[in-house]
Design a protein around this motif. Structure first.
Motif, mmCIF file in Angstrom:
data_model
loop_
_atom_site.group_PDB
_atom_site.id
_atom_site.type_symbol
_atom_site.label_atom_id
_atom_site.label_comp_id
_atom_site.label_asym_id
_atom_site.label_seq_id
_atom_site.Cartn_x
_atom_site.Cartn_y
_atom_site.Cartn_z
ATOM 1 N N PRO A 99 18.551 9.879 -40.681
ATOM 2 C CA PRO A 99 17.160 10.251 -40.408
ATOM 3 C C PRO A 99 16.133 9.653 -41.359
ATOM 4 O O PRO A 99 14.981 9.485 -40.986
ATOM 5 C CB PRO A 99 17.179 11.788 -40.509
ATOM 6 C CG PRO A 99 18.393 12.105 -41.306
ATOM 7 C CD PRO A 99 19.385 11.039 -41.003
ATOM 8 N N SER A 125 20.226 10.656 -34.263
ATOM 9 C CA SER A 125 19.981 10.919 -35.677
ATOM 10 C C SER A 125 21.175 11.690 -36.238
ATOM 11 O O SER A 125 21.472 12.801 -35.790
ATOM 12 C CB SER A 125 18.692 11.736 -35.847
ATOM 13 O OG SER A 125 18.450 12.012 -37.200
ATOM 14 N N SER A 223 14.772 17.467 -39.507
ATOM 15 C CA SER A 223 13.875 16.662 -38.679
ATOM 16 C C SER A 223 12.801 16.000 -39.541
ATOM 17 O O SER A 223 12.049 16.691 -40.246
ATOM 18 C CB SER A 223 13.216 17.532 -37.607
ATOM 19 O OG SER A 223 12.124 16.862 -37.009
ATOM 20 N N THR A 224 12.717 14.681 -39.487
ATOM 21 C CA THR A 224 11.659 13.965 -40.190
ATOM 22 C C THR A 224 10.286 14.399 -39.688
ATOM 23 O O THR A 224 9.344 14.574 -40.475
ATOM 24 C CB THR A 224 11.816 12.448 -39.987
ATOM 25 O OG1 THR A 224 13.115 12.049 -40.414
ATOM 26 C CG2 THR A 224 10.778 11.673 -40.768
#
Length: 297
Positions: A99, A125, A223-224
């Motif tokens: 990610p 991812s 989560s980016t």
């Protein structure tokens, strides 16, 4: 038994929901349920735990699912191999990506698509460990991951350099006059960090602990996008890779280099050495080598 039934089974594993699996496969839910029941009848084995909704796979279902993935991978490989013999490159490239890294995956995907417009791409991812496992199980064709603990006997790799890190912040909420920040300076700031268990997060933790620092982590996510959203609210800053392009998502976002902030291992592109290995994976790996060599020049 046919390929569609196996695709339905794998889609159900991916979505864990009959309706979403049907939508993914572009069929109605009754049609998907019927085909899976037909497969159970043919195998004389219950594959699905059913209640009011999908409740998981039986023990036998999990074992059949593993075979279904292998059969489908072999089927896709066969089609790609036939196309390769015709001088074409078609199919779905399954690419696992960590990610966070200094490499924007579109730097690979876009040139590949320009070279081979018949290709489609499935991007996932995943952690480096999950990518290595996915390649070994033939669930992925290629992987963009950190090269820590990668066995060269099993994988061919293309090293792409070490990831440097910086502090992502929103100018509406934070201001810095320095051109670079120290670990001591950022340890007192409210930080959003990638979930524990990834190489990137471990590299950050090691940098803090080696300096005797205890960072103020107020948010964690795998989560980016969640991290970027939190930064935009002013809730926190985040440790992000330099040159990943994440700061371009908003006019207010900036990223400052952190002194001595690098990951422990370099990034690289991985492909398994052992069969079955599709022509699709081999051609895209060699094309990636050319693409990254051109960028280096």
């Amino acid at each position: 038994m046919d390929i569609k039934q196996l695709k339905f089974l794998i889609a159900l594993d991916q979505t864990r929901h009959f309706g979403k699996a049907a939508e993914l496969c572009h069929v109605t839910q009754p049609a998907l349920s019927m085909r899976i029941r037909n497969l159970e009848e043919e195998l004389d084995l219950v594959l699905i735990e059913r209640g009011q909704r999908f409740e998981g796979f039986t023990e036998g279902g999990e074992r059949v699912l593993a075979w279904a993935r292998s059969v489908l991978a072999a089927y896709d490989g066969l089609r790609s191999e036939a196309a390769n013999c015709r001088g074409e490159l078609v199919g779905n490239l399954r690419l696992g990506i960590v990610p966070l890294s200094s490499l924007n995956p579109m730097a690979l995907v876009q040139p590949l698509f320009q070279r081979y417009p018949e290709l489609s791409f499935q991007l996932r991812s995943m952690s480096s460990e999950e990518i290595v496992d996915g390649l070994m199980r033939n669930q992925l064709d290629l992987g963009l991951c950190y090269l820590e603990h990668v066995d060269p006997e099993h994988f061919e790799s293309l090293e792409l350099g070490t990831t440097r890190m910086g502090l992502l912040y929103d100018t509406r909420h934070f201001q810095f006059e320095q051109a670079e920040l120290s670990w001591e300076e950022i340890s007192s700031l409210p930080l959003g960090l990638l979930t524990r268990g990834t190489h990137y997060r471990h590299s950050i933790a090691l940098n803090f602990s080696s300096r005797g620092l205890d960072p103020r982590s107020i948010l964690e996510s795998d989560s980016t996008m969640h991290l970027v959203q939190a930064v935009s609210t002013g809730m926190c800053c985040a440790m992000m890779p330099l040159h990943s392009g994440v700061e371009s998502l908003s006019e207010e976002l900036r990223i400052l280099p952190v002194i001595g902030a690098t990951t422990m291992a370099p990034m690289g592109l991985l492909m398994r050495r052992t069969e079955p290995r599709s022509a699709l994976a081999e051609r895209c790996f060699e094309a990636a080598r050319e693409i990254f060599m051109e960028e280096a020049d």
